[in-house]
Motif scaffolding. Structure first.
Motif, short mmCIF file in Angstrom:
data_model
loop_
_atom_site.label_atom_id
_atom_site.label_comp_id
_atom_site.label_asym_id
_atom_site.label_seq_id
_atom_site.Cartn_x
_atom_site.Cartn_y
_atom_site.Cartn_z
N GLY A 82 2.34 10.22 -2.49
CA GLY A 82 2.19 9.17 -4.01
C GLY A 82 2.32 7.69 -3.77
N CYS A 83 1.96 7.31 -2.60
CA CYS A 83 1.82 5.93 -2.35
C CYS A 83 0.59 5.50 -2.91
CB CYS A 83 1.50 5.65 -1.03
SG CYS A 83 2.84 6.01 0.32
N ILE A 84 0.59 3.91 -3.27
CA ILE A 84 -0.63 3.25 -3.92
C ILE A 84 -1.95 3.61 -2.94
CG2 ILE A 84 -1.71 1.07 -4.48
CD1 ILE A 84 1.21 0.21 -5.38
N GLY B 148 0.87 -1.38 0.07
CA GLY B 148 -0.03 -0.09 -0.04
C GLY B 148 0.85 1.16 0.10
N HIS B 149 1.95 1.03 0.34
CA HIS B 149 2.93 2.41 0.44
C HIS B 149 3.92 2.22 -0.28
CE1 HIS B 149 0.25 3.70 3.68
NE2 HIS B 149 0.27 2.43 4.27
N MET B 150 3.89 1.36 -1.48
CA MET B 150 4.79 1.38 -2.53
C MET B 150 4.62 2.82 -3.40
SD MET B 150 5.12 -2.34 -4.06
CE MET B 150 5.00 -1.90 -5.58
N LEU C 281 -0.89 13.19 -1.09
CA LEU C 281 -0.49 12.73 0.49
C LEU C 281 -1.13 11.57 0.99
CD1 LEU C 281 1.45 14.04 2.67
CD2 LEU C 281 -0.77 15.35 3.39
N CYS C 282 -0.33 10.82 1.51
CA CYS C 282 -0.64 9.38 2.21
C CYS C 282 -0.60 9.58 3.50
CB CYS C 282 0.43 8.36 1.85
SG CYS C 282 -0.09 6.86 2.11
N ARG C 283 -1.59 8.75 4.17
CA ARG C 283 -1.56 8.63 5.64
C ARG C 283 -0.31 8.52 6.35
NH1 ARG C 283 -6.38 4.80 7.54
NH2 ARG C 283 -5.48 3.94 5.98
N CYS C 284 0.57 7.83 5.61
CA CYS C 284 1.83 7.47 5.99
C CYS C 284 2.80 8.50 6.38
CB CYS C 284 2.60 6.30 5.49
SG CYS C 284 3.11 6.76 3.79
N GLY C 285 2.17 9.93 5.83
CA GLY C 285 3.28 11.07 5.43
C GLY C 285 3.99 10.96 4.62
ZN LIG Z 1 1.88 5.79 2.33
#
Ligand SMILES: [Zn+2]
Length: 404
Positions: free
Chosen positions: A263-265, A246-248, A256-260
C-alpha cells in the motif's frame, strides 16, 4: 589560549563567508566581497591574503571597459586547488564526473548497469573501477582529489555514507566509506538524489529572488518516487531533508511495493505500479525490477487515445501522489511543489489525479491548492545539487584544516 582559539574560530567563519560569496557570485572585487559578507575592508584584506598564500584563491586583473584607468582586481577560487569526483547512481547506470575546485567540469562518462541480479558486491567493484578510470584519464594525483560525492535514490543514513535501502539493491546495505577507504584517503559523502534536486532548486530560487524562498518541495516521478524539502533558515542558509515519501502508506493492505510493504505511495505511482494497473495484473504481484520508459510511453499513448484502463492507471497514480502531498503539507506548511523526473512526460495524464488527491484534504480546502510546477532538467539539477553541497563541504574543510 582561550582567546586565541575563539579568534581563530571567528577567522575560520569569516573565511568560509568569503569563499561562499565567491561561490555564489563568481569572481569579486575587494569592495564587493566586503559588501556581500558585511565584513570590514581590513578583514577582507587579511583573509584574501591568507587564502591567496595557501593557493586557495587567486587574483585576476581585468582592464576597465574604457581601457583607461587602473585594472580591476578580482578574486576567485583557484581551479587547481583540488578536485571533486561526482558519482550519480541511477536505475540504469552510473555517471562519473570530475570537477575542479572552481566548479568546472573536466571529464565525464557513464557506465550502464546490467539488470541481472548482480547485487551490491559486484556493483561496488564496478564503482571502484569507475573511480580508478576517471582518475587515470585525468592524470591528476590521487591526493589532489578532495572529495567523492555520491548520490542514489533510496534511504541514506543521515550521518554516514551508507545506503540503507535502495530501489536497486533493496536492503543490501552499501557502506561507501568502508568499501572505498582502502583506495581513497579522501572524504566520501552520500546523499539522496531528490534531496540534491531540492538543494539545487532552493539555491536557484534564492539567487533569482533573495527574499522569495521560504520553503519548497521537489517531487521526482519515475520508477521510484523521490521527495526532497528545502527550507530557508537564514540568508544563504538552507536546511534540506528527504523524507521517505515513496514508502509512506497510501492504502492500508494495498498493492505490493518493491520495499516489501503493502500500500505504499510508490506501489500506486511508480512506473511498475502504473504498468501493473494498466494491464490489470493482481496487486499482490511482485513488482517488476525495471520498466523501460518506452513501455510507459505505450501505455500513455493508449491512455491519450481514450483507453479506459490505461487512463485510470495514470489517474490513480496521480491520486496517490496528491493524497501523499496533502498529508505532507498538512504536517509541514503550504509550499510550492516542483515536479521533476522522467514521469513529468505524463503530467497531462497525472495532473487531474494529483489535484483530486490534494483537494480531498482539509488543508487544501482551507488554504487552496499549493503551486505545482514542472521542472524538466532533473539530471542537471542533481549535478548542481552535488556541486552546491560538495564544494561548500570542501571550502569549510580547507578552512578548518588551517591555511598554513
Ligand atoms: Zn514501499
Amino acid at each position: 589560549m582561550l582567546t586565541k582559539s575563539s579568534t581563530e574560530l571567528v577567522r575560520q567563519r569569516n573565511s568560509v563567508l568569503v569563499l561562499a560569496a565567491l561561490r555564489r557570485h563568481g569572481a569579486l572585487a575587494h569592495t564587493q566581497l566586503s559588501d556581500f559578507t558585511a565584513l570590514s575592508s581590513a578583514t577582507i584584506s587579511a583573509i584574501t591574503a591568507d587564502l591567496e598564500k595557501a593557493e586557495v584563491i587567486e587574483k585576476s586583473e581585468q582592464q576597465a571597459a574604457s581601457g583607461r584607468g587602473r585594472p580591476r582586481v578580482q578574486f576567485r577560487q583557484r581551479r587547481d586547488c583540488g578536485y571533486l569526483i561526482v558519482v550519480i547512481i541511477s536505475s540504469d547506470g552510473v555517471q562519473y564526473s570530475l570537477v575542479d575546485y572552481a566548479g568546472t567540469l573536466i571529464d565525464r562518462f557513464s557506465e550502464e548497469r546490467s539488470h541481472d541480479p548482480d547485487g551490491a558486491t559486484q556493483f561496488v567493484v564496478a564503482v571502484r573501477e569507475g573511480l580508478e578510470r576517471i582518475l587515470s584519464r585525468s592524470r591528476i594525483a590521487r591526493d589532489k582529489i578532495m572529495l567523492i560525492s555520491i548520490s542514489s535514490k533510496g534511504l541514506v543514513s543521515s550521518n554516514e555514507a551508507v545506503l540503507m535501502w535502495s530501489p536497486i539493491f533493496g536492503s543490501d546495505r552499501i557502506d561507501f566509506e568502508a568499501v572505498l577507504r582502502p583506495d581513497w584517503p579522501t572524504k566520501i559523502i552520500l546523499d539522496n538524489e531528490t534531496l540534491l534536486v531540492a538543494a539545487a532548486l532552493g539555491a536557484r530560487e534564492e539567487a533569482n529572488n533573495p527574499d522569495g524562498l521560504r520553503s519548497l518541495t521537489a517531487l521526482s516521478l519515475g520508477h521510484s518516487i523521490g521527495l526532497g524539502i528545502v527550507r530557508k533558515t537564514g540568508p544563504g542558509e538552507r536546511e534540506i531533508s528527504a523524507p521517505n515519501f515513496g514508502h509512506m502508506l497510501h492504502v492500508a493492505g494495498g498493492g505490493l511495493c518493491r520495499c516489501g510493504s503493502r500500500g505504499c505511495i510508490e506501489a500506486y505511482a511508480g512506473f511498475y505500479a502504473i504498468l501493473r494497473m494498466a494491464f490489470e495484473v493482481p496487486l499482490d504481484t511482485i513488482p517488476a525490477k525495471f520498466v523501460p520508459v518506452s513501455e510507459l510511453d505505450k501505455i500513455a499513448a493508449r491512455a491519450r487515445q481514450g483507453h479506459r484502463m490505461s487512463a485510470f492507471a495514470f489517474r490513480q497514480a496521480g491520486v496517490a501522489l496528491g493524497n501523499g502531498l496533502s498529508r505532507l503539507l498538512s504536517l509541514t506548511e503550504r509550499m510550492p511543489v516542483a515536479i521533476t523526473g522522467q514521469g513529468t512526460r505524463y503530467y497531462d495524464l497525472l495532473r487531474q489525479g494529483i489535484e483530486e488527491g490534494l483537494a480531498q484534504s482539509h488543508m487544501v480546502r482551507m488554504e487552496g491548492m499549493p503551486e505545482l510546477r514542472i521542472v524538466f532538467d532533473e539530471q542537471l539539477l542533481v549535478f548542481e545539487g552535488h556541486l552546491n553541497r560538495a564544494l561548500s563541504v570542501i571550502d569549510s574543510d580547507i578552512v578548518q584544516a588551517g591555511l598554513g
